[in-house]
Design an enzyme around this catalytic site. Structure first.
Site, PDB file in Angstrom:
ATOM      1  N   TRP A  14      39.155  36.460  -2.966  1.00  0.00           N
ATOM      2  CA  TRP A  14      40.629  36.492  -3.173  1.00  0.00           C
ATOM      3  C   TRP A  14      40.749  37.311  -4.506  1.00  0.00           C
ATOM      4  CZ3 TRP A  14      43.024  36.161   0.964  1.00  0.00           C
ATOM      5  CH2 TRP A  14      42.830  35.251   1.883  1.00  0.00           C
TER       6      TRP A  14
ATOM      7  N   ASP B  17      45.642  32.677 -10.311  1.00  0.00           N
ATOM      8  CA  ASP B  17      45.960  32.187  -9.079  1.00  0.00           C
ATOM      9  C   ASP B  17      45.390  30.889  -8.726  1.00  0.00           C
ATOM     10  OD1 ASP B  17      45.608  31.734  -6.216  1.00  0.00           O
ATOM     11  OD2 ASP B  17      44.623  33.792  -5.871  1.00  0.00           O
TER      12      ASP B  17
ATOM     13  N   LYS C 235      47.575  25.358   1.259  1.00  0.00           N
ATOM     14  CA  LYS C 235      46.508  24.756   0.933  1.00  0.00           C
ATOM     15  C   LYS C 235      46.799  23.099   0.384  1.00  0.00           C
ATOM     16  CE  LYS C 235      44.465  28.869   1.440  1.00  0.00           C
ATOM     17  NZ  LYS C 235      44.248  29.700   0.551  1.00  0.00           N
TER      18      LYS C 235
HETATM   19  C1  LIG Z   1      44.290  31.402   0.652  1.00  0.00           C
HETATM   20  C2  LIG Z   1      44.033  32.111  -0.599  1.00  0.00           C
HETATM   21  C3  LIG Z   1      44.771  33.206  -0.954  1.00  0.00           C
HETATM   22  C4  LIG Z   1      45.534  34.097   0.364  1.00  0.00           C
HETATM   23  O1  LIG Z   1      46.713  33.200   0.467  1.00  0.00           O
HETATM   24  P1  LIG Z   1      47.775  33.792   1.349  1.00  0.00           P
HETATM   25  O2  LIG Z   1      48.907  32.745   1.319  1.00  0.00           O
HETATM   26  O3  LIG Z   1      47.052  34.052   2.773  1.00  0.00           O
HETATM   27  O4  LIG Z   1      48.209  35.182   0.957  1.00  0.00           O
HETATM   28  C5  LIG Z   1      44.732  33.680  -2.051  1.00  0.00           C
HETATM   29  N1  LIG Z   1      43.895  33.154  -3.273  1.00  0.00           N
HETATM   30  C6  LIG Z   1      43.593  32.000  -3.107  1.00  0.00           C
HETATM   31  C7  LIG Z   1      42.607  31.424  -4.170  1.00  0.00           C
HETATM   32  C8  LIG Z   1      43.320  31.383  -1.758  1.00  0.00           C
HETATM   33  O5  LIG Z   1      42.675  30.255  -1.519  1.00  0.00           O
END
Ligand SMILES: *Cc1c(COP(=O)(O)O)cnc(C)c1O
Length: 360
Positions: free
Chosen positions: A102, A172, A196
């Protein structure tokens, strides 16, 4: 009814109490004569839901007044583009940590809009550790520094906040939001996908210090311009109303559990059960470096790919689903977010102990 132990990395298990409350309110929310799923996003009932959700998030995360809280769509992946569009507008440079898939995707996306640089990477060891940096490593001209706090796929987590001086720090936190307290004041922007640890899929969030707003490029799509969305209090266009309602229920649940300190204690206890087993097993071992281990995503392997495959198959038959690791990491991964019950980890360790006995 029988519920499996779902170790999915996201969407993932929600607290049963939250699902039950949503079920109870499915046909009629409070005394409105309608489901939240049917409700106008401009109604006063929904206005209260979104405001309550924001207030709860502010309270739980201790978000200062000079930060905006935005509810967004497009997942964390769309925010990867929104970051450079909104914030890479001074020198056009930014420093990115590449500590997983990511983090790398965020960096690749930023390349389309300017000149991001990799300031530190752990690609040399397939992202099994977190690199260390000092203030001198960062480009003083960078418009911002970007990193991903918890690397969902590889099971590593930053145990420190990078010191980049006055350069705005963007992070993020998709897979660790609400899992433990975070000092928001250290960041210019925190963001992520909510699926998540916060809600079902369809919602993302951004927590943005106000001085960062107002410099988006002209080409920025309106719904990605954080200033415009902030001015409209997250309702420039139709937001994912039902998911925001579910998010509010999750936030209420987290508060009832004692907030983020209590979440952290619980998550540490939960993760320790599995890590202790991995450290004592002769068949299984953790993938991530010990000092960089994630509380949310526990990655591990056995002694061979054949045993990995047999384990994943038999675990599934026993009611432990989604233990297969991401295709770019291999092995196994147990994602144990806030909503994942502690007895699920205890039962998994019992199952792994039996499996190890039967197969060695
Ligand atoms: C799952 C995840 C993403 C991607 O998320 P989407 O909502 O599917 O775009 C980005 N960064 C991290 C750390 C993630 O766990």
């Amino acid at each position: 009814m029988s519920r499996v132990y779902n170790f999915s990395a996201g969407p993932s298990m929600l607290p049963v109490e939250v699902l039950q409350k949503a079920a109870d309110e499915m046909l009629e929310y409070e005394d409105t004569g309608q489901s939240v799923a049917e409700m106008s996003h401009r109604s006063k009932e929904f206005d209260k839901i979104i405001k309550d959700a924001e207030a709860l998030l502010r309270e739980l995360m201790d978000i200062p007044k000079n930060y905006k809280v935005l509810f967004l769509q497009g997942g964390a992946s769309l925010q990867f583009a929104a970051m450079p569009l909104n914030f890479m507008n001074g020198s056009g440079k930014a420093d990115y940590f590449v500590t997983g898939l990511w983090a790398k995707n965020a960096y690749e996306e930023a390349k389309k809009y300017g000149n991001p640089r990799v300031v530190a990477s752990s690609a040399d060891k397939n992202f099994s550790y977190i690199p260390k940096t000092t203030r001198e490593d960062f480009d003083p001209e960078a418009d911002y520094v970007h990193y991903c706090m918890n690397n969902t796929i590889y099971g590593t987590k930053f145990q420190y906040i990078p010191d980049c001086g006055d350069i705005p720090l963007i992070c993020d936190i998709s897979s660790c939001v609400l899992s433990e307290p975070i000092d928001v004041t250290k960041f210019a922007v925190l963001y992520g996908g909510a699926q998540k640890n916060m809600s079902p899929a369809g919602l993302s969030f951004a927590i943005i210090r106000e001085d960062m707003l107002g410099n988006a490029r002209d080409i920025t799509p309106i719904v990605m311009d954080y200033k415009i969305v902030a001015d409209k209090e997250s309702i420039y266009n139709t937001p994912p109303t039902y998911t925001i309602y579910m998010c509010k229920l999750v936030l209420e649940w987290v508060k009832a559990q004692g907030g983020l300190k209590a979440m952290k204690e619980r998550n540490e206890k939960k993760a320790k059960i599995l890590y202790d087993f991995l450290d004592s097993s002769k068949m299984f071992r953790g993938i991530a470096d010990k000092e960089d281990r994630s509380l949310m995503n526990i990655s591990f392997v056995s002694t061979s790919e054949e045993i990995d495959a047999k384990f994943i198959k038999e675990a599934k038959e026993a009611g432990f689903i989604n233990l297969k690791g991401h295709r770019s990491a291999g092995g196994m991964r147990a994602s144990v977010y806030n909503g994942f019950p502690i007895e699920g980890v205890e039962k998994l360790v019992e199952f792994m102990t039996e499996f190890e006995k039967a197969n060695s």
